[in-house]
Design an enzyme around this catalytic site. Structure first.
Site, mmCIF file in Angstrom:
data_model
loop_
_atom_site.group_PDB
_atom_site.id
_atom_site.type_symbol
_atom_site.label_atom_id
_atom_site.label_comp_id
_atom_site.label_asym_id
_atom_site.label_seq_id
_atom_site.Cartn_x
_atom_site.Cartn_y
_atom_site.Cartn_z
ATOM 1 C CB ALA A 1 -0.639 0.131 1.150
ATOM 2 N N GLY B 1 1.392 -5.414 0.349
ATOM 3 C CA GLY B 1 -0.634 -5.244 -0.172
ATOM 4 C C GLY B 1 0.157 -5.923 -1.634
ATOM 5 C CD GLU C 1 1.182 -5.709 5.492
ATOM 6 O OE1 GLU C 1 2.213 -6.727 6.133
ATOM 7 O OE2 GLU C 1 0.783 -6.000 3.913
ATOM 8 C CD GLU D 1 -2.023 -7.991 2.086
ATOM 9 O OE1 GLU D 1 -2.164 -6.943 1.978
ATOM 10 O OE2 GLU D 1 -2.934 -8.936 2.675
HETATM 11 N N1 DAK Z 1 4.622 3.689 -0.119
HETATM 12 C C1 DAK Z 1 4.863 5.041 -0.464
HETATM 13 N N2 DAK Z 1 6.041 5.380 -0.825
HETATM 14 C C2 DAK Z 1 6.983 4.231 -0.715
HETATM 15 C C3 DAK Z 1 7.282 2.878 -0.213
HETATM 16 C C4 DAK Z 1 5.238 2.322 0.009
HETATM 17 N N3 DAK Z 1 5.033 1.721 0.164
HETATM 18 N N4 DAK Z 1 8.001 2.243 -0.598
HETATM 19 C C5 DAK Z 1 8.748 2.865 -1.010
HETATM 20 N N5 DAK Z 1 8.562 4.020 -1.830
HETATM 21 C C6 DAK Z 1 9.148 5.153 -1.781
HETATM 22 C C7 DAK Z 1 10.129 5.920 -0.564
HETATM 23 O O1 DAK Z 1 9.586 6.448 0.427
HETATM 24 C C8 DAK Z 1 11.185 6.295 -0.713
HETATM 25 O O2 DAK Z 1 10.364 7.860 -1.655
HETATM 26 P P1 DAK Z 1 11.452 9.113 -2.011
HETATM 27 O O3 DAK Z 1 12.303 8.899 -0.326
HETATM 28 O O4 DAK Z 1 12.622 8.740 -2.935
HETATM 29 O O5 DAK Z 1 10.562 10.232 -2.145
HETATM 30 C C9 DAK Z 1 10.748 5.461 -2.966
HETATM 31 O O6 DAK Z 1 9.796 5.099 -3.010
HETATM 32 C C10 DAK Z 1 12.253 4.481 -2.506
HETATM 33 O O7 DAK Z 1 12.003 4.105 -1.458
HETATM 34 P P2 DAK Z 1 13.288 3.827 -0.810
HETATM 35 O O8 DAK Z 1 14.409 3.932 -1.073
HETATM 36 O O9 DAK Z 1 12.892 2.817 0.678
HETATM 37 O O10 DAK Z 1 14.171 2.125 -1.414
HETATM 38 P P3 DAK Z 1 14.657 0.876 -2.201
HETATM 39 O O11 DAK Z 1 14.964 0.591 -2.742
HETATM 40 O O12 DAK Z 1 15.927 1.186 -1.284
HETATM 41 O O13 DAK Z 1 13.669 0.194 -0.822
HETATM 42 C C11 DAK Z 1 11.284 -0.782 -0.528
HETATM 43 C C12 DAK Z 1 12.516 -0.466 -1.723
HETATM 44 C C13 DAK Z 1 10.444 -1.781 -0.805
HETATM 45 C C14 DAK Z 1 12.823 -2.297 0.312
HETATM 46 C C15 DAK Z 1 11.524 -0.320 0.876
HETATM 47 O O14 DAK Z 1 10.732 1.316 -0.173
HETATM 48 C C16 DAK Z 1 10.284 -0.198 1.806
HETATM 49 O O15 DAK Z 1 10.639 -1.414 2.201
HETATM 50 N N6 DAK Z 1 9.006 -0.159 1.173
HETATM 51 C C17 DAK Z 1 8.433 -0.491 1.911
HETATM 52 C C18 DAK Z 1 7.259 -1.579 2.073
HETATM 53 C C19 DAK Z 1 6.625 -1.257 3.260
HETATM 54 O O16 DAK Z 1 6.216 -1.814 4.463
HETATM 55 N N7 DAK Z 1 5.385 -2.221 2.448
HETATM 56 C C20 DAK Z 1 4.058 -2.410 3.524
HETATM 57 C C21 DAK Z 1 2.963 -1.340 3.345
HETATM 58 S S1 DAK Z 1 1.831 -1.412 4.034
HETATM 59 C C22 DAK Z 1 -6.033 -2.566 2.492
HETATM 60 C C23 DAK Z 1 -5.090 -3.943 1.747
HETATM 61 C C24 DAK Z 1 -3.809 -3.873 1.932
HETATM 62 C C25 DAK Z 1 -2.628 -2.851 2.920
HETATM 63 C C26 DAK Z 1 -4.091 -1.691 3.286
HETATM 64 C C27 DAK Z 1 -5.179 -1.659 3.723
HETATM 65 N N8 DAK Z 1 -7.548 -2.907 2.610
HETATM 66 C C28 DAK Z 1 -7.868 -3.499 1.852
HETATM 67 C C29 DAK Z 1 -7.421 -1.712 3.602
HETATM 68 C C30 DAK Z 1 -1.379 -3.051 3.006
HETATM 69 C C31 DAK Z 1 -0.924 -2.177 3.520
HETATM 70 C C32 DAK Z 1 0.240 -2.402 2.981
HETATM 71 O O17 DAK Z 1 1.243 -3.329 2.137
#
Ligand code: DAK
Length: 267
Positions: A75, A118, A141, A121
């Site tokens: 997400a 997500g 998450e 998922e």
């Molecule tokens: N969201 C927004 N921005 C993101 C992002 C994300 N998930 N992942 C990366 N970015 C952005 C970073 O903030 C960064 O932005 P800038 O600083 O350039 O502005 C840019 O992308 C590059 O990121 P990194 O510098 O971190 O890049 P790396 O290659 O070093 O690392 C990475 C890539 C994918 C390992 C890392 O970015 C990371 O860990 N990202 C977060 C992964 C994460 O925590 N994902 C889970 C998100 S929560 C729902 C259903 C489903 C969901 C929610 C609700 N409903 C039905 C209600 C799902 C929830 C989730 O998925």
């Protein structure tokens, strides 16, 4: 390649689409700067493309893919920052996820790089996953003070078993493509540059089969597990919503955006 053919559905920014003459629709998630984070607009576009494809006899199978380095990072965390539990209850994303879940035709996922939250998922909504050796699967998450919200706790557990699912969901650690194949999450692992080719070849083969039989085969296989999903998904959704009232969720999301380590207090 999806980009070289005319788009299947005009007006999409976050997904690139093309339909080939073998009845295979390719959808590419395309927000590389945000690591293909699934913002609301992206999910809306994806659900609209699949909605059109559902009623289009020219589409018999779909390939869903992302980029070389990331399938999807989950997400869009920036969208979650100010959300309250009531916002989550009223979130239109739930309807988009439902449209993806209800897509009746065979969908093959071609995964390279990060496939997280997500994103994982979404991959699990595909009927077969082909993964490049670069693929990494995870449900991180917990690092944000929340849990999976689109069936991750349920589908992952069904697919790879309790112990491995717990490891991913509780620790936020990632699983390699080879481990994901051994665990049953992935159907086939290949060199990253072959992922789309292999997924497309499989989609073409499936598209050559009788479409009504393919559709009912998909529905029947899903029945093997879907009946048990409902209660678990409802519980997951309620838990996910509740977590948006916690200080830890605020801290987790803020820490991600501020690029620092979170400090969780259990409140
Ligand atoms: N969201 C927004 N921005 C993101 C992002 C994300 N998930 N992942 C990366 N970015 C952005 C970073 O903030 C960064 O932005 P800038 O600083 O350039 O502005 C840019 O992308 C590059 O990121 P990194 O510098 O971190 O890049 P790396 O290659 O070093 O690392 C990475 C890539 C994918 C390992 C890392 O970015 C990371 O860990 N990202 C977060 C992964 C994460 O925590 N994902 C889970 C998100 S929560 C729902 C259903 C489903 C969901 C929610 C609700 N409903 C039905 C209600 C799902 C929830 C989730 O998925």
């Amino acid at each position: 390649m999806a980009e070289r053919l005319p788009p299947y559905l005009d007006g999409c920014e976050d997904v690139l689409t093309s339909l080939d003459d073998a009845h295979v629709l390719t959808i590419r998630i395309n927000r590389p700067k945000a690591r293909n984070a699934l913002r609301t607009q992206l999910l809306k576009e994806l659900s609209e493309v699949l909605g059109k494809a559902t009623h289009d006899d020219a589409v018999r199978a779909v390939v869903l893919t992302g980029g070389d380095k990331v399938f999807a990072a989950g997400a869009d965390i920036t969208e979650m920052a100010d959300k309250t539990p009531v916002d989550v209850m009223n979130d239109p994303r739930a309807a988009y996820w439902l449209a993806i879940r209800n897509f009746p035709k065979p969908m093959i996922g071609a995964v390279n790089g990060f496939c997280l939250g997500g994103g994982n998922e979404l991959a699990m909504h595909c009927d077969v996953l082909i993964a490049g050796t670069s693929a990494q699967f995870g449900q991180p998450e917990i690092n944000l003070g929340i849990i999976p919200g689109a069936g991750g706790t349920q589908r992952l557990t069904q697919m790879i078993g309790k112990s491995k699912a717990m490891k991913l969901v509780l620790s936020g650690q990632f699983m390699s493509a080879n481990e994901a194949e051994r665990a049953g999450l992935v159907g086939e692992v290949c060199e990253p540059e072959l992922t789309i080719e292999k997924a497309t070849a499989l989609a073409k083969l499936i598209a050559s089969k009788p479409p009504v039989a393919a559709r009912l085969a998909k529905e029947s296989v899903l029945k093997a597990s879907d009946a048990m999903l409902h209660e678990g998904m409802a519980f997951e959704r309620r838990s996910f919503t509740t977590l948006f009232a916690t200080e830890d969720k605020q801290e987790g999301v803020s820490a991600f955006m501020e690029k620092r380590k979170p400090t969780f207090k259990g409140r």
